[in-house]
Write an enzyme that holds these catalytic residues in place. Structure first.
Site, PDB file in Angstrom:
ATOM      1  N   PHE A 149       2.040 -11.376  -1.940  1.00  0.00           N
ATOM      2  CA  PHE A 149       1.137 -12.078  -3.052  1.00  0.00           C
ATOM      3  C   PHE A 149       0.042 -11.277  -3.126  1.00  0.00           C
ATOM      4  O   PHE A 149      -1.011 -11.763  -3.410  1.00  0.00           O
ATOM      5  CB  PHE A 149       0.631 -13.114  -2.175  1.00  0.00           C
ATOM      6  CG  PHE A 149       0.411 -14.646  -2.917  1.00  0.00           C
ATOM      7  CD1 PHE A 149       1.403 -15.094  -4.169  1.00  0.00           C
ATOM      8  CD2 PHE A 149      -0.774 -15.076  -3.014  1.00  0.00           C
ATOM      9  CE1 PHE A 149       0.881 -15.949  -4.989  1.00  0.00           C
ATOM     10  CE2 PHE A 149      -1.227 -16.136  -3.883  1.00  0.00           C
ATOM     11  CZ  PHE A 149      -0.258 -16.552  -4.740  1.00  0.00           C
ATOM     12  N   ARG A 151      -1.614  -8.651  -6.385  1.00  0.00           N
ATOM     13  CA  ARG A 151      -1.934  -8.595  -7.956  1.00  0.00           C
ATOM     14  C   ARG A 151      -0.772  -8.887  -8.858  1.00  0.00           C
ATOM     15  O   ARG A 151      -0.785  -9.674  -9.599  1.00  0.00           O
ATOM     16  CB  ARG A 151      -2.547  -7.468  -8.505  1.00  0.00           C
ATOM     17  CG  ARG A 151      -3.964  -7.276  -7.714  1.00  0.00           C
ATOM     18  CD  ARG A 151      -4.599  -5.625  -8.291  1.00  0.00           C
ATOM     19  NE  ARG A 151      -5.929  -5.263  -7.517  1.00  0.00           N
ATOM     20  CZ  ARG A 151      -5.974  -4.465  -6.358  1.00  0.00           C
ATOM     21  NH1 ARG A 151      -4.709  -4.112  -6.066  1.00  0.00           N
ATOM     22  NH2 ARG A 151      -7.073  -4.152  -6.058  1.00  0.00           N
ATOM     23  N   ILE A 152       0.197  -8.011  -8.638  1.00  0.00           N
ATOM     24  CA  ILE A 152       1.357  -8.213  -9.629  1.00  0.00           C
ATOM     25  C   ILE A 152       2.190  -9.571  -9.367  1.00  0.00           C
ATOM     26  O   ILE A 152       2.781 -10.245 -10.142  1.00  0.00           O
ATOM     27  CB  ILE A 152       2.167  -7.112  -9.254  1.00  0.00           C
ATOM     28  CG1 ILE A 152       1.641  -5.653  -9.734  1.00  0.00           C
ATOM     29  CG2 ILE A 152       3.490  -7.219 -10.018  1.00  0.00           C
ATOM     30  CD1 ILE A 152       2.302  -4.494  -9.557  1.00  0.00           C
ATOM     31  N   SER A 171       4.031 -14.443   2.709  1.00  0.00           N
ATOM     32  CA  SER A 171       3.089 -13.104   2.924  1.00  0.00           C
ATOM     33  C   SER A 171       2.703 -12.991   4.301  1.00  0.00           C
ATOM     34  O   SER A 171       2.516 -14.195   4.870  1.00  0.00           O
ATOM     35  CB  SER A 171       1.893 -12.988   2.129  1.00  0.00           C
ATOM     36  OG  SER A 171       1.111 -11.850   2.480  1.00  0.00           O
ATOM     37  N   ARG A 172       2.679 -12.033   5.086  1.00  0.00           N
ATOM     38  CA  ARG A 172       2.385 -11.970   6.503  1.00  0.00           C
ATOM     39  C   ARG A 172       0.989 -12.566   6.778  1.00  0.00           C
ATOM     40  O   ARG A 172       0.510 -13.082   7.909  1.00  0.00           O
ATOM     41  CB  ARG A 172       2.442 -10.783   6.941  1.00  0.00           C
ATOM     42  CG  ARG A 172       3.885 -10.234   7.136  1.00  0.00           C
ATOM     43  CD  ARG A 172       4.038  -8.703   7.641  1.00  0.00           C
ATOM     44  NE  ARG A 172       5.404  -8.490   7.778  1.00  0.00           N
ATOM     45  CZ  ARG A 172       5.832  -7.307   8.099  1.00  0.00           C
ATOM     46  NH1 ARG A 172       4.932  -6.163   8.470  1.00  0.00           N
ATOM     47  NH2 ARG A 172       6.992  -7.057   8.237  1.00  0.00           N
ATOM     48  N   THR A 232      10.882  -5.464  -8.495  1.00  0.00           N
ATOM     49  CA  THR A 232      10.034  -4.406  -9.270  1.00  0.00           C
ATOM     50  C   THR A 232       9.244  -3.525  -8.244  1.00  0.00           C
ATOM     51  O   THR A 232       8.309  -3.037  -8.692  1.00  0.00           O
ATOM     52  CB  THR A 232       9.197  -5.156 -10.400  1.00  0.00           C
ATOM     53  OG1 THR A 232       8.576  -6.090  -9.873  1.00  0.00           O
ATOM     54  CG2 THR A 232      10.224  -5.763 -11.290  1.00  0.00           C
ATOM     55  N   ARG A 234       9.756  -1.298  -4.685  1.00  0.00           N
ATOM     56  CA  ARG A 234      10.417  -0.302  -4.181  1.00  0.00           C
ATOM     57  C   ARG A 234      11.908  -0.395  -3.704  1.00  0.00           C
ATOM     58  O   ARG A 234      12.175  -1.403  -3.152  1.00  0.00           O
ATOM     59  CB  ARG A 234       9.703   0.160  -3.063  1.00  0.00           C
ATOM     60  CG  ARG A 234       8.245   1.049  -3.295  1.00  0.00           C
ATOM     61  CD  ARG A 234       8.658   2.259  -4.227  1.00  0.00           C
ATOM     62  NE  ARG A 234       7.264   2.883  -4.543  1.00  0.00           N
ATOM     63  CZ  ARG A 234       6.658   2.629  -5.519  1.00  0.00           C
ATOM     64  NH1 ARG A 234       6.950   1.874  -6.575  1.00  0.00           N
ATOM     65  NH2 ARG A 234       5.357   3.499  -5.924  1.00  0.00           N
ATOM     66  N   GLU A 263      16.856   6.589  -5.755  1.00  0.00           N
ATOM     67  CA  GLU A 263      16.492   7.124  -7.013  1.00  0.00           C
ATOM     68  C   GLU A 263      17.091   8.585  -7.310  1.00  0.00           C
ATOM     69  O   GLU A 263      16.360   9.071  -6.646  1.00  0.00           O
ATOM     70  CB  GLU A 263      15.292   6.301  -7.747  1.00  0.00           C
ATOM     71  CG  GLU A 263      15.206   4.891  -7.625  1.00  0.00           C
ATOM     72  CD  GLU A 263      13.852   4.480  -8.196  1.00  0.00           C
ATOM     73  OE1 GLU A 263      12.992   5.361  -8.875  1.00  0.00           O
ATOM     74  OE2 GLU A 263      13.463   3.502  -8.218  1.00  0.00           O
ATOM     75  N   HIS A 281      13.785   2.145 -13.732  1.00  0.00           N
ATOM     76  CA  HIS A 281      12.125   2.071 -13.105  1.00  0.00           C
ATOM     77  C   HIS A 281      11.168   2.219 -14.333  1.00  0.00           C
ATOM     78  O   HIS A 281      10.533   3.071 -14.385  1.00  0.00           O
ATOM     79  CB  HIS A 281      12.018   3.229 -12.349  1.00  0.00           C
ATOM     80  CG  HIS A 281      10.874   3.384 -11.293  1.00  0.00           C
ATOM     81  ND1 HIS A 281      11.167   3.722 -10.094  1.00  0.00           N
ATOM     82  CD2 HIS A 281       9.880   2.717 -11.438  1.00  0.00           C
ATOM     83  CE1 HIS A 281       9.898   3.471  -9.351  1.00  0.00           C
ATOM     84  NE2 HIS A 281       9.190   2.696 -10.035  1.00  0.00           N
ATOM     85  N   GLY A 283       8.742  -0.305 -14.755  1.00  0.00           N
ATOM     86  CA  GLY A 283       7.744  -1.319 -14.512  1.00  0.00           C
ATOM     87  C   GLY A 283       6.488  -1.300 -15.022  1.00  0.00           C
ATOM     88  O   GLY A 283       5.874  -2.225 -15.682  1.00  0.00           O
TER      89      GLY A 283
END
Length: 315
Positions: A149, A151-152, A171-172, A232, A234, A263, A281, A283
């Site tokens: 959770f 910025r993106i 989120s942890r 989006t 890794r 990749e 890739h 993004g």
């Protein structure tokens, strides 16, 4: 500089800092990277440059700063860098909007079967409009699950909310949204709970050992048969073999991926999933984002040269 950057960034770095520019866009091989770190004080690196402990040890008496062009730094052994006194910076803010836009593109394309439709039309197989042709999944009223959770994730969640989607996240650690009062998101206690309740599960966590194969066969098994997995973040966050099996067996509806475990190699079993969407890739691939990333990396370098703390130091 290990790879070419947008013209405006390169012009500034060359004129203001005397930077040595990469001759092409293919990046440096291992031998070239070894030569670079043994002869330069500052390396402006990208995510395709692997700085392991062995390589960093060669740079102990030369490189003082690795200014990474990108947010993720899982390609750099941060513990080794710190032990050797090599500073590492990144560019966390510049690509937020672009990556969130691409997550939206992937979600919409998979949900509405855009990839299939375009391939059918281009191949000359389209037979004309009919009521049952290419029926996809509407998103209004559906649930978007955000894994992470930051910025993106928050930016993407806000865009999905504008489409009428309900937003949940795992989120942890609990986070306070950067845009309070606009994004409404419910936190759930476990990743499995989020996966089971989401129509679209979107990944927004850093790479590295802590998140390696976070999305595995167990998580995929609890997802809905029509659900879409968006990545989006890794590539290694997803167990691609398990994902390929889930797509083949109809455990989930589609994958919408921009990043991959090995990749630029992509698991060929994934590519057989017609409804899924795969991008190379892309993004942060807008001129605005890539230019902003370059100048953010430049600001880190300039602060370092002035003897100041770089604004985006990670090690």
């Amino acid at each position: 500089m290990t790879q070419r950057l947008p013209d405006a960034v390169e012009d500034y770095l060359r004129k203001q800092l005397g930077a040595r520019l990469s001759p092409d866009d293919s990046g440096l091989n291992r031998a070239e990277l070894e030569a670079a770190i043994c002869n330069h004080d500052i390396i402006l690196a990208t995510i395709t440059d692997r700085f392991d402990a062995e390589l960093l040890a060669m740079a102990e008496r030369t490189v003082k700063l690795i200014a990474n062009f990108g947010t993720g730094v899982d390609h750099i052994d941060l513990a080794a860098a710190q032990a050797l006194g090599i500073m590492v910076t990144n560019t966390p803010d510049a690509l937020t909007e672009a990556t969130a836009e691409l997550a939206l593109l992937l979600m919409l394309t998979a949900a509405r079967r855009g990839g299939e439709g375009e391939r059918e039309l281009r191949s000359g197989q389209w037979a004309g409009w009919r009521p049952t042709h290419m029926m996809g999944m509407g998103l209004a009223g559906r649930t978007l699950g955000l894994v992470g959770f930051g910025r993106i994730a928050q930016c993407f969640g806000l865009k999905a909310q504008a489409l009428g989607m309900n937003v949940r996240y795992y989120s942890r650690r609990p986070f306070v949204a950067d845009n309070p009062g606009r994004l409404v998101a419910e936190r759930v206690d476990t990743l499995a709970e989020l996966a089971a309740s989401s129509d679209v599960l979107s990944l927004h966590v850093p790479g590295g050992q802590a998140t390696h194969h976070l999305i595995d066969a167990n998580i995929l098994s609890v997802m809905k048969p029509h659900s879409i997995l968006v990545n989006t973040a890794r590539g290694p966050v997803v167990d691609e073999a398990a994902l390929a099996h889930a797509l083949e067996e109809g455990v989930i509806g589609a994958a919408a991926l921009d990043v991959y475990e090995r990749e630029p190699t992509v698991n060929p079993r994934l590519l057989r999933s017609e409804r899924s969407v795969f991008l190379p890739h892309m993004g942060s691939a807008t001129i605005e984002a890539r230019t902003a990333m370059g100048f953010q990396a430049t600001r880190n370098i300039e602060a370092f040269l002035r003897g100041e703390a770089p604004p985006n130091r990670v090690a």
